[in-house]
Design a protein around this motif. Structure first.
Motif, PDB file in Angstrom:
ATOM      1  N   CYS B 144      56.402  22.123  20.984  1.00 24.38           N
ATOM      2  CA  CYS B 144      57.624  22.940  21.360  1.00 24.38           C
ATOM      3  C   CYS B 144      58.421  24.138  21.267  1.00 24.38           C
ATOM      4  CB  CYS B 144      58.873  21.811  21.430  1.00 24.38           C
ATOM      5  SG  CYS B 144      58.566  19.822  21.987  1.00 24.38           S
ATOM      6  N   LYS B 145      59.152  24.747  21.641  1.00 24.81           N
ATOM      7  CA  LYS B 145      59.838  25.780  21.882  1.00 24.81           C
ATOM      8  C   LYS B 145      61.185  26.006  20.697  1.00 24.81           C
ATOM      9  CE  LYS B 145      58.468  27.309  26.802  1.00 24.81           C
ATOM     10  NZ  LYS B 145      59.683  27.445  28.319  1.00 24.81           N
ATOM     11  N   SER B 146      62.066  24.596  20.712  1.00 29.00           N
ATOM     12  CA  SER B 146      62.583  25.201  20.236  1.00 29.00           C
ATOM     13  C   SER B 146      62.892  23.899  19.534  1.00 29.00           C
ATOM     14  CB  SER B 146      64.038  25.007  20.518  1.00 29.00           C
ATOM     15  OG  SER B 146      63.987  23.732  21.053  1.00 29.00           O
ATOM     16  N   SER B 147      63.455  23.618  18.096  1.00 34.55           N
ATOM     17  CA  SER B 147      63.222  22.537  17.637  1.00 34.55           C
ATOM     18  C   SER B 147      64.107  21.620  17.813  1.00 34.55           C
ATOM     19  CB  SER B 147      63.672  22.384  15.699  1.00 34.55           C
ATOM     20  OG  SER B 147      65.469  22.946  15.514  1.00 34.55           O
ATOM     21  N   ALA B 148      65.270  21.983  18.556  1.00 35.41           N
ATOM     22  CA  ALA B 148      65.698  20.707  19.606  1.00 35.41           C
ATOM     23  C   ALA B 148      64.838  20.616  21.224  1.00 35.41           C
ATOM     24  CB  ALA B 148      66.837  21.492  20.072  1.00 35.41           C
ATOM     25  N   LYS B 149      64.347  20.936  20.691  1.00 39.99           N
ATOM     26  CA  LYS B 149      63.228  19.994  22.339  1.00 39.99           C
ATOM     27  C   LYS B 149      62.427  19.294  21.378  1.00 39.99           C
ATOM     28  CE  LYS B 149      63.537  23.447  26.042  1.00 39.99           C
ATOM     29  NZ  LYS B 149      64.252  22.446  26.661  1.00 39.99           N
ATOM     30  N   ALA B 150      62.178  19.500  20.120  1.00 36.16           N
ATOM     31  CA  ALA B 150      61.197  18.460  19.487  1.00 36.16           C
ATOM     32  C   ALA B 150      61.494  17.436  19.313  1.00 36.16           C
ATOM     33  CB  ALA B 150      60.679  19.359  18.277  1.00 36.16           C
ATOM     34  N   GLU B 151      63.011  17.387  18.847  1.00 38.88           N
ATOM     35  CA  GLU B 151      63.508  16.257  18.422  1.00 38.88           C
ATOM     36  C   GLU B 151      64.330  15.360  19.271  1.00 38.88           C
ATOM     37  OE1 GLU B 151      68.035  16.070  16.598  1.00 38.88           O
ATOM     38  OE2 GLU B 151      67.271  17.455  16.190  1.00 38.88           O
ATOM     39  N   ARG B 152      64.262  16.185  20.992  1.00 38.74           N
ATOM     40  CA  ARG B 152      64.691  15.430  21.876  1.00 38.74           C
ATOM     41  C   ARG B 152      63.375  14.566  22.370  1.00 38.74           C
ATOM     42  NH1 ARG B 152      68.060  16.020  26.067  1.00 38.74           N
ATOM     43  NH2 ARG B 152      66.803  15.274  27.943  1.00 38.74           N
ATOM     44  N   SER B 153      62.365  15.343  22.706  1.00 38.24           N
ATOM     45  CA  SER B 153      61.299  14.929  22.768  1.00 38.24           C
ATOM     46  C   SER B 153      60.623  13.470  21.656  1.00 38.24           C
ATOM     47  CB  SER B 153      60.138  15.483  23.274  1.00 38.24           C
ATOM     48  OG  SER B 153      59.580  15.963  23.884  1.00 38.24           O
ATOM     49  N   ALA B 154      61.459  13.745  20.346  1.00 39.40           N
ATOM     50  CA  ALA B 154      60.485  12.608  19.553  1.00 39.40           C
ATOM     51  C   ALA B 154      61.670  11.170  20.029  1.00 39.40           C
ATOM     52  CB  ALA B 154      60.962  13.382  18.042  1.00 39.40           C
ATOM     53  N   LYS B 155      63.090  11.669  20.207  1.00 34.98           N
ATOM     54  CA  LYS B 155      64.241  10.118  20.401  1.00 34.98           C
ATOM     55  C   LYS B 155      63.064   9.502  21.838  1.00 34.98           C
ATOM     56  CE  LYS B 155      67.892  12.423  18.261  1.00 34.98           C
ATOM     57  NZ  LYS B 155      69.447  12.795  19.107  1.00 34.98           N
ATOM     58  N   ILE B 156      62.980  10.058  22.416  1.00 36.93           N
ATOM     59  CA  ILE B 156      62.841   9.973  24.125  1.00 36.93           C
ATOM     60  C   ILE B 156      61.192   8.984  24.101  1.00 36.93           C
ATOM     61  CG2 ILE B 156      61.782  10.347  26.439  1.00 36.93           C
ATOM     62  CD1 ILE B 156      63.277  13.002  25.791  1.00 36.93           C
ATOM     63  N   LEU B 157      60.187   9.528  22.744  1.00 37.00           N
ATOM     64  CA  LEU B 157      59.411   8.712  22.514  1.00 37.00           C
ATOM     65  C   LEU B 157      59.229   7.348  22.282  1.00 37.00           C
ATOM     66  CD1 LEU B 157      56.645  11.761  22.778  1.00 37.00           C
ATOM     67  CD2 LEU B 157      56.712   9.945  24.235  1.00 37.00           C
ATOM     68  N   TRP B 158      60.192   7.874  21.436  1.00 35.65           N
ATOM     69  CA  TRP B 158      60.279   6.546  20.019  1.00 35.65           C
ATOM     70  C   TRP B 158      60.940   5.549  21.152  1.00 35.65           C
ATOM     71  CZ3 TRP B 158      58.845   4.853  14.888  1.00 35.65           C
ATOM     72  CH2 TRP B 158      59.215   3.889  14.930  1.00 35.65           C
ATOM     73  N   ALA B 159      61.692   5.977  21.358  1.00 33.87           N
ATOM     74  CA  ALA B 159      63.066   4.888  22.178  1.00 33.87           C
ATOM     75  C   ALA B 159      62.159   4.249  23.128  1.00 33.87           C
ATOM     76  CB  ALA B 159      64.043   5.682  22.628  1.00 33.87           C
ATOM     77  N   SER B 160      60.950   4.985  24.147  1.00 30.47           N
ATOM     78  CA  SER B 160      59.881   3.863  25.026  1.00 30.47           C
ATOM     79  C   SER B 160      59.060   3.659  24.635  1.00 30.47           C
ATOM     80  CB  SER B 160      59.849   5.647  25.226  1.00 30.47           C
ATOM     81  OG  SER B 160      60.215   6.261  26.522  1.00 30.47           O
ATOM     82  N   VAL B 161      58.516   3.537  23.691  1.00 27.57           N
ATOM     83  CA  VAL B 161      57.792   3.175  23.180  1.00 27.57           C
ATOM     84  C   VAL B 161      57.945   1.535  22.442  1.00 27.57           C
ATOM     85  CG1 VAL B 161      56.454   2.837  21.004  1.00 27.57           C
ATOM     86  CG2 VAL B 161      55.843   4.359  22.407  1.00 27.57           C
ATOM     87  N   HIS B 162      59.462   2.103  22.250  1.00 24.59           N
ATOM     88  CA  HIS B 162      60.453   0.719  21.455  1.00 24.59           C
ATOM     89  C   HIS B 162      60.494  -0.354  22.032  1.00 24.59           C
ATOM     90  CE1 HIS B 162      63.514  -1.634  19.151  1.00 24.59           C
ATOM     91  NE2 HIS B 162      64.309  -1.397  20.105  1.00 24.59           N
ATOM     92  N   GLY B 163      61.063   0.251  23.365  1.00 26.64           N
ATOM     93  CA  GLY B 163      61.558  -0.677  24.837  1.00 26.64           C
ATOM     94  C   GLY B 163      59.669  -1.298  25.361  1.00 26.64           C
TER      95      GLY B 163
END
Lengths: 197, 197
Positions: B144-163
């Motif tokens: 990712c281009k920024s740590s903010a973007k990496a953080e976003r994708s981490a949230k998205i993937l974790w929550a999606s897998v969880h769902g």
DNA sequence: ACCTGAACACCGTTCAAGT
DNA sequence: ACCTGAACACCGTTCAAGT
């Protein structure tokens, strides 16, 4: 008393569910109990057990009503026959998230209250969730090689959006409110759809 | 009786949580109550309230222990410094799903038991979830281009897998067992990561 | 047949009383 | 200071008794 017959069995069911949903929406599940519902509809607890099997049965009817209002919200907000699948799916997610926020307590009951009896969910109840998945699936079918693949992607996307919504609205993602949750589901849908092609 | 002092305050806390987790794992949350825990550890209910504020407080400690064992399972199973992010993320999802299946009752309590008091979750508890997200994030940062973007994708993937895991293991996706759930999360991660590039 | 209301068993929680 | 055990308030559920 007794033998009042002011209301039919169906009317009593309807009144009970309406009352219970009102209590949950206004004061949360922890403030719901059988005596309270009975008092609210002008009957005693015994009557509730004449109409429902037990509290689990009542809860299933409460969740069924929530599923109906969710479906109605989606039908109302999501344009039919949108040729742009990604845009349509984002719209579905947006409406779902707004519904969850606006009906937070009822939606949480739907989400958290697990009927342990997995297999004896009646068909009429299953159909209420099935048509939600079909709504998502219709936009994926034209993009997929088989209906099985479309079904898979519908499950994946629905469950993913659901997961982001659950963790987001419950404050587990360090974000607050519906807008940032929707932003996350937008990114999810964009990337997933890009990867699908 | 009284003034037995057989155990320190910390020992009592630990014993209570261990006992409660044993009961939940074996017989589900509905079979858990304060008297049962007290009897199991050889004390009376009063003692539990001398050590915990209330049942919510005890439940938070139960969930904290579950988060610890989840983290331990992930640390054990997921290879460190895997250069292939997609493969590493799939591995995390796989381990998460297996953990959820093997510790179904405890995992369901963690998932469903919402402490309504969102803001007074103590820092030591928050950290237990934060480090789970960081584990995912480490594989996304290089892409990712920024740590903010990496953080976003981490949230998205974790929550999606969880769902997907929540709906899948609870029989809401017309699939049974951990394997098909894992198949869905694999497809999710593949498509999302393809879209990310 | 429908409804009542009292009863039962079981909870979380409190607290005066013991050591 | 620590622990007990009885009490309180409240819950889901049942059922004999009324009409």
């Amino acid at each position: 008393m007794a033998r009042r017959k002011d209301h039919t069995r169906e009317e009593l069911k309807e009144m009970s569910v309406v009352s219970a949903r009102k209590i949950i929406a206004a004061q949360g599940l922890s403030n719901l109990n059988m005596r309270r519902i009975a008092g609210d509809i002008g009957y005693t607890v015994g009557t509730l057990y004449n109409v429902f099997e037990d509290m689990d049965d009542l809860m299933m009817h409460i969740n069924a009503a929530t599923l109906d209002s969710l479906y109605a919200a989606l039908e109302k907000d999501v344009p039919q026959n949108d040729k742009n699948a990604t845009r349509a799916l984002k719209r579905i997610a947006k409406t779902y998230i707004r519904f969850a926020e606006e009906n937070f307590n009822l939606w949480n009951v739907l989400t958290n209250y697990e009927q342990m009896t997995e297999e004896d969910r009646p068909d009429w109840y299953m159909e209420k969730t099935a048509r939600l998945f079909r709504m998502v699936e219709q936009y994926l079918t034209p993009l997929c090689k088989s209906s099985a693949k479309a079904e898979r992607s519908a499950k994946i996307l629905w469950a993913s959006v659901h997961g982001i919504c659950v963790l987001g609205l419950n404050g587990r993602l360090d974000i607050a409110g519906a807008a940032p949750v929707q932003s996350l589901t937008d990114t999810l849908i964009e990337n997933y759809m890009k990867g699908l092609k």
